[in-house]
Design a protein around this motif. Sequence first.
Motif, short mmCIF file in Angstrom:
data_model
loop_
_atom_site.label_atom_id
_atom_site.label_comp_id
_atom_site.label_asym_id
_atom_site.label_seq_id
_atom_site.Cartn_x
_atom_site.Cartn_y
_atom_site.Cartn_z
N SER A 176 9.69 -10.49 2.51
CA SER A 176 9.43 -9.57 3.58
C SER A 176 9.87 -8.29 3.05
O SER A 176 10.51 -8.21 1.98
N LYS A 177 9.82 -7.16 3.67
CA LYS A 177 10.25 -5.89 3.38
C LYS A 177 11.67 -6.05 3.27
O LYS A 177 12.28 -6.28 4.29
N LEU A 187 4.66 -2.33 -0.28
CA LEU A 187 3.02 -2.62 -0.43
C LEU A 187 2.75 -2.85 -1.71
O LEU A 187 2.07 -3.51 -2.30
N ARG A 188 3.16 -1.82 -2.71
CA ARG A 188 2.99 -1.76 -4.09
C ARG A 188 3.62 -3.37 -4.63
O ARG A 188 2.96 -3.87 -5.48
N ARG A 189 4.79 -3.60 -4.19
CA ARG A 189 5.33 -4.80 -4.74
C ARG A 189 4.12 -6.07 -4.13
O ARG A 189 4.13 -6.94 -4.86
N LEU A 190 3.86 -5.89 -2.81
CA LEU A 190 2.66 -6.97 -2.53
C LEU A 190 1.47 -6.99 -3.38
O LEU A 190 1.00 -7.98 -3.40
N GLU A 262 7.32 -9.96 7.34
CA GLU A 262 7.87 -9.31 8.02
C GLU A 262 8.09 -7.86 7.51
O GLU A 262 8.55 -7.58 6.60
N GLY A 263 7.83 -6.78 8.29
CA GLY A 263 8.04 -5.40 8.14
C GLY A 263 7.38 -4.73 7.13
O GLY A 263 7.60 -3.33 7.17
N LEU A 264 6.40 -5.36 6.74
CA LEU A 264 5.33 -4.62 5.97
C LEU A 264 4.00 -3.88 6.74
O LEU A 264 3.72 -4.32 7.85
N GLU A 265 3.76 -2.82 6.36
CA GLU A 265 2.68 -2.09 6.83
C GLU A 265 1.30 -3.00 6.67
O GLU A 265 1.21 -3.52 5.71
#
Length: 310
Positions: A176-177, A187-190, A262-265
Motif C-alpha cells: 500500500s502507499k 502510482l508510479r510504483r504501482l 490502502e492509501g493509493l489514489e
Amino acid sequence: MNLKFLETFLWVAKLRSFSLAADKLQSTQAAVSSRISVLEQELGAKLFKRDPKGVTLTRAGERAMHHAEQVSRTMTELYASLQDENAVAGTVRIGAMDSAIHSWFVDFVADATRHYPNLDIEVTSDTALNLIDQLRRGTLDLAIQTDMIRDETIRSVGLLNLSVEWIAAAESTIASKQPDETPAAALRRLSAQRLITYSRHSRPHQDLLGLMQSHGVSAPSVSCVNSLAAMIQLTQAGLGIAAMPPALVADLLRKGALRRLEGLETPPALPFVITWRTGTPLAEHLVEIATETVHRFADRAGRDAARTVG
C-alpha cells in the motif's frame, strides 16, 4: 378497519336502506346491521339516523362518507393497477454490463418478475459500448451501462455509483502507499505492475488511463478484460492489480483471498446508468423498479462502497 364494513356503509348511505344494501351485497339485513354497528363502535360515532322512511346520514356520517369514498377510490385504483400488471405479457429485452449482473441485477429481475409475473425477460450481457449500440438499433428495450446518452429517442437516468479501489491477491508483495511516498510516486510504483481493468475503450479503462497520465505515467501495462469473473480470477492468481469496486468482491475480501491496497489514489467511481427507448410505459416502470432495487443494494453495501444517484 375492515374494508368490507366501509363498503357496506357506502351502500347503506347511497341506497338509504339496510335491506336494499343487503340485496346489493348479497348478504342479510342482520349482517349489514352488524357491520354498521361495529363500524360505529370503532369510529365512536353514530353514522345513521333511522326513521320510518329509511335511514339518513348524521353529521358524523356525512364526514365519514367523504373519507370512505376516498378510501374506496384508492382501493379501486390499487386493484386496477395490480390487475394491469398481471395482464402485462410478452417479452422485454434488457441488456446489462457484467458488473451489474454480478451485483444488483439479479435482484432487479426478481423484483420486475414479482410486479409482472407474465412478462418474459430476455437478458443480454455485454460491454457498455455494445449495449448502447444494440439499444439504438432497437434490439434492446432497456440497457444498464456506464454512460448518460443524449438522443431524441433515448432517455438515461443515473442509478448508482460504486467506489473503485486497487485490489490485489492476498499473496501479492505490492505494498500500500508508504508514509514517505507522494501520491504520484505511489502510482508510479504501482504502474510497474500489470494493471487489470474493464474492456478496452470502456469508461473504467479510460478513467484508469486518465489517472495514470495525470501522474506522468503515459503508457502503463494494462490488461483489458470484458468479463468480471475473469478479472477476479486473474487478480487472485497474482497476474495483476485490478481497479474494481470492492463491493463486487466483498466476500473474497472478507475471506482474505483478495486485499485492498490502502492509501493509493483511485480511479473515479463506476457508474451504473439505465437507458431506455422513449415512448414505452413498461420501460418507465421498470426504471422505477430498478431505482428501488439499487437503493436496497446500496444500503447493504454501505455508503463507502455504493451510493445511489438522486
